[in-house]
Write a protein that holds these residues in place. Structure first.
Motif, PDB file in Angstrom:
ATOM      1  N   THR A 100       2.180   1.803  -3.477  1.00 56.43           N
ATOM      2  CA  THR A 100       1.084   2.223  -4.348  1.00 56.43           C
ATOM      3  C   THR A 100       0.769   3.693  -4.141  1.00 56.43           C
ATOM      4  O   THR A 100       0.568   4.454  -5.092  1.00 56.43           O
ATOM      5  CB  THR A 100      -0.167   1.383  -4.074  1.00 56.43           C
ATOM      6  N   ARG A 101       0.753   4.108  -2.881  1.00 58.20           N
ATOM      7  CA  ARG A 101       0.480   5.516  -2.581  1.00 58.20           C
ATOM      8  C   ARG A 101       1.576   6.411  -3.176  1.00 58.20           C
ATOM      9  O   ARG A 101       1.275   7.465  -3.745  1.00 58.20           O
ATOM     10  CB  ARG A 101       0.413   5.711  -1.065  1.00 58.20           C
ATOM     11  N   THR A 102       2.829   5.981  -3.059  1.00 56.43           N
ATOM     12  CA  THR A 102       3.932   6.761  -3.622  1.00 56.43           C
ATOM     13  C   THR A 102       3.782   6.906  -5.128  1.00 56.43           C
ATOM     14  O   THR A 102       3.970   7.993  -5.694  1.00 56.43           O
ATOM     15  CB  THR A 102       5.278   6.087  -3.294  1.00 56.43           C
TER      16      THR A 102
ATOM     17  N   GLU B 206      -7.664   9.192  -2.241  1.00 62.89           N
ATOM     18  CA  GLU B 206      -7.675  10.580  -2.709  1.00 62.89           C
ATOM     19  C   GLU B 206      -6.659  10.809  -3.820  1.00 62.89           C
ATOM     20  O   GLU B 206      -6.862  11.636  -4.713  1.00 62.89           O
ATOM     21  CB  GLU B 206      -7.384  11.520  -1.542  1.00 62.89           C
ATOM     22  N   TYR B 207      -5.559  10.051  -3.791  1.00 63.31           N
ATOM     23  CA  TYR B 207      -4.553  10.190  -4.847  1.00 63.31           C
ATOM     24  C   TYR B 207      -5.034   9.514  -6.129  1.00 63.31           C
ATOM     25  O   TYR B 207      -4.700   9.965  -7.232  1.00 63.31           O
ATOM     26  CB  TYR B 207      -3.227   9.587  -4.390  1.00 63.31           C
TER      27      TYR B 207
ATOM     28  N   SER C 128      -6.126   3.905   1.839  1.00 66.52           N
ATOM     29  CA  SER C 128      -5.665   5.212   2.324  1.00 66.52           C
ATOM     30  C   SER C 128      -5.236   6.126   1.188  1.00 66.52           C
ATOM     31  O   SER C 128      -5.162   7.347   1.361  1.00 66.52           O
ATOM     32  CB  SER C 128      -4.489   5.023   3.288  1.00 66.52           C
ATOM     33  N   TYR C 129      -4.946   5.553   0.028  1.00 60.72           N
ATOM     34  CA  TYR C 129      -4.479   6.352  -1.106  1.00 60.72           C
ATOM     35  C   TYR C 129      -5.613   6.672  -2.088  1.00 60.72           C
ATOM     36  O   TYR C 129      -5.356   7.039  -3.230  1.00 60.72           O
ATOM     37  CB  TYR C 129      -3.361   5.617  -1.845  1.00 60.72           C
TER      38      TYR C 129
ATOM     39  N   CYS D  51       1.010   6.769  -6.867  1.00 60.80           N
ATOM     40  CA  CYS D  51      -0.127   7.662  -7.151  1.00 60.80           C
ATOM     41  C   CYS D  51       0.268   9.126  -6.955  1.00 60.80           C
ATOM     42  O   CYS D  51      -0.123   9.997  -7.744  1.00 60.80           O
ATOM     43  CB  CYS D  51      -1.307   7.308  -6.255  1.00 60.80           C
ATOM     44  N   GLU D  52       1.020   9.406  -5.903  1.00 61.78           N
ATOM     45  CA  GLU D  52       1.457  10.782  -5.649  1.00 61.78           C
ATOM     46  C   GLU D  52       2.345  11.281  -6.788  1.00 61.78           C
ATOM     47  O   GLU D  52       2.183  12.410  -7.271  1.00 61.78           O
ATOM     48  CB  GLU D  52       2.219  10.853  -4.329  1.00 61.78           C
TER      49      GLU D  52
ATOM     50  N   TRP E 179     -10.089   1.789  -8.597  1.00 61.45           N
ATOM     51  CA  TRP E 179     -10.755   3.055  -8.300  1.00 61.45           C
ATOM     52  C   TRP E 179     -12.252   2.972  -8.623  1.00 61.45           C
ATOM     53  O   TRP E 179     -13.088   3.483  -7.865  1.00 61.45           O
ATOM     54  CB  TRP E 179     -10.083   4.162  -9.104  1.00 61.45           C
TER      55      TRP E 179
ATOM     56  N   PRO F 199       0.819  -1.220   0.000  1.00 65.97           N
ATOM     57  CA  PRO F 199       0.000   0.000   0.000  1.00 65.97           C
ATOM     58  C   PRO F 199       0.854   1.273   0.000  1.00 65.97           C
ATOM     59  O   PRO F 199       0.495   2.265  -0.637  1.00 65.97           O
ATOM     60  CB  PRO F 199      -0.823  -0.133   1.284  1.00 65.97           C
ATOM     61  N   GLY F 200       1.992   1.223   0.714  1.00 64.82           N
ATOM     62  CA  GLY F 200       2.858   2.402   0.745  1.00 64.82           C
ATOM     63  C   GLY F 200       3.461   2.713  -0.608  1.00 64.82           C
ATOM     64  O   GLY F 200       3.526   3.876  -1.029  1.00 64.82           O
TER      65      GLY F 200
END
Length: 283
Positions: free
Chosen positions: A9-11, A116-117, A113-114, A13-14, A66, A6-7
């Protein structure tokens, strides 16, 4: 396909959203320079080196993820809601709707958690980046160099040395036919240095004013885009609620519900779908 936490993936997306802001992704198509920057930034942040093909595959998977998340957060009223806000559905529903995507079953305990990204990646991706400015960017703004101008200016004060005619060994008179070389005076050198320093000061002042202006424009653009995204989400929810009122759901009318999901992908389609409802409300 590489294992994505997840971390990570969030990176991703950012960083992808950053490329949208920088104008490297237009009409949903990432440019080659955009993918190059994604690879380098992702490696710097995570120590993992992925290919463009791996990132493209992850992007396609995230788009499906999404859409499934939108099903959960916008259609929860049709599915029922638990006390903690998660959709109230049975095991069979999750098994059916997450077929081939086992990782999505984790969203039963809460949305990622990601999210919004992902909204930033897939909502209004056609952004013109001609006026983009990243306030936190580490790369300086390129400006014309004044080194060449200073060199030219100093050259104007220099008189080329003329070759001297050697004195005749038979003549010791002071009145020789040789030409004396003239070097630039200290006064001329000092004036050139002061002019160069003055130009540099004006250059720095203009650069500072330009940076402040771009920061202000960036902040105003962010506020406008956030308002646009908020309005988009409100319309999406309104379309889903209208579909629920008409009896359209993923369980009872899957084909019709698929059409609803296609409608919410585009603001123009939503506008056409909501126009009768809006006219009814205004009458």
């Amino acid at each position: 396909m590489a294992d994505w936490s997840p971390g990570h993936t969030r990176t991703f997306c950012e960083i992808y959203g950053m490329q949208i802001d920088n104008g490297n992704c237009k009409m949903g198509a990432m440019s080659k320079s955009g993918w190059d920057d994604i690879r380098s930034r992702f490696f710097a942040a995570t120590g993992r080196l992925h290919t463009t093909e791996q990132f493209s595959s992850k992007f396609r998977n995230l788009k499906q993820e999404w859409q499934f998340c939108n099903l959960l957060r916008y259609c929860a009223s049709g599915l029922g809601i638990n006390a903690d806000g998660t959709p109230a559905t049975d095991d069979e529903w999750w098994k059916t709707h997450t077929h081939g995507h086992k990782s999505w079953r984790e969203f039963r305990n809460g949305l990622p958690s990601y999210l919004e990204y992902m909204d930033r990646m897939f909502e209004h991706v056609a952004v013109d980046g001609s006026t983009s400015f990243v306030a936190a960017a580490t790369n300086p703004i390129e400006v014309p160099s004044s080194d060449d101008e200073d060199a030219d200016e100093e050259a104007e004060h220099l008189t080329p040395l003329s070759p001297s005619t050697p004195r005749s060994s038979s003549s010791k008179r002071s009145g020789s036919t040789s030409t004396t070389a003239h070097s630039p005076s200290k006064k001329s050198k000092g004036a050139a240095a002061r002019e160069a320093a003055s130009n540099m000061t004006r250059h720095n002042e203009l650069l500072s004013d330009r940076t402040k202006l771009l920061k202000t424009l960036w902040q105003e653009r962010e506020e406008r885009e956030e308002a646009t995204r908020t309005e988009h989400r409100r319309r999406v929810k309104q379309v889903y609620n209208l579909a629920a009122e008409l009896g359209v759901s993923a369980e009872t009318t899957p084909h019709l519900f698929h059409g609803v999901m296609r409608i919410v992908e585009n603001d123009n389609r939503m506008g056409c779908s909501l126009r009768p409802q809006l006219q009814k409300g205004s009458s």
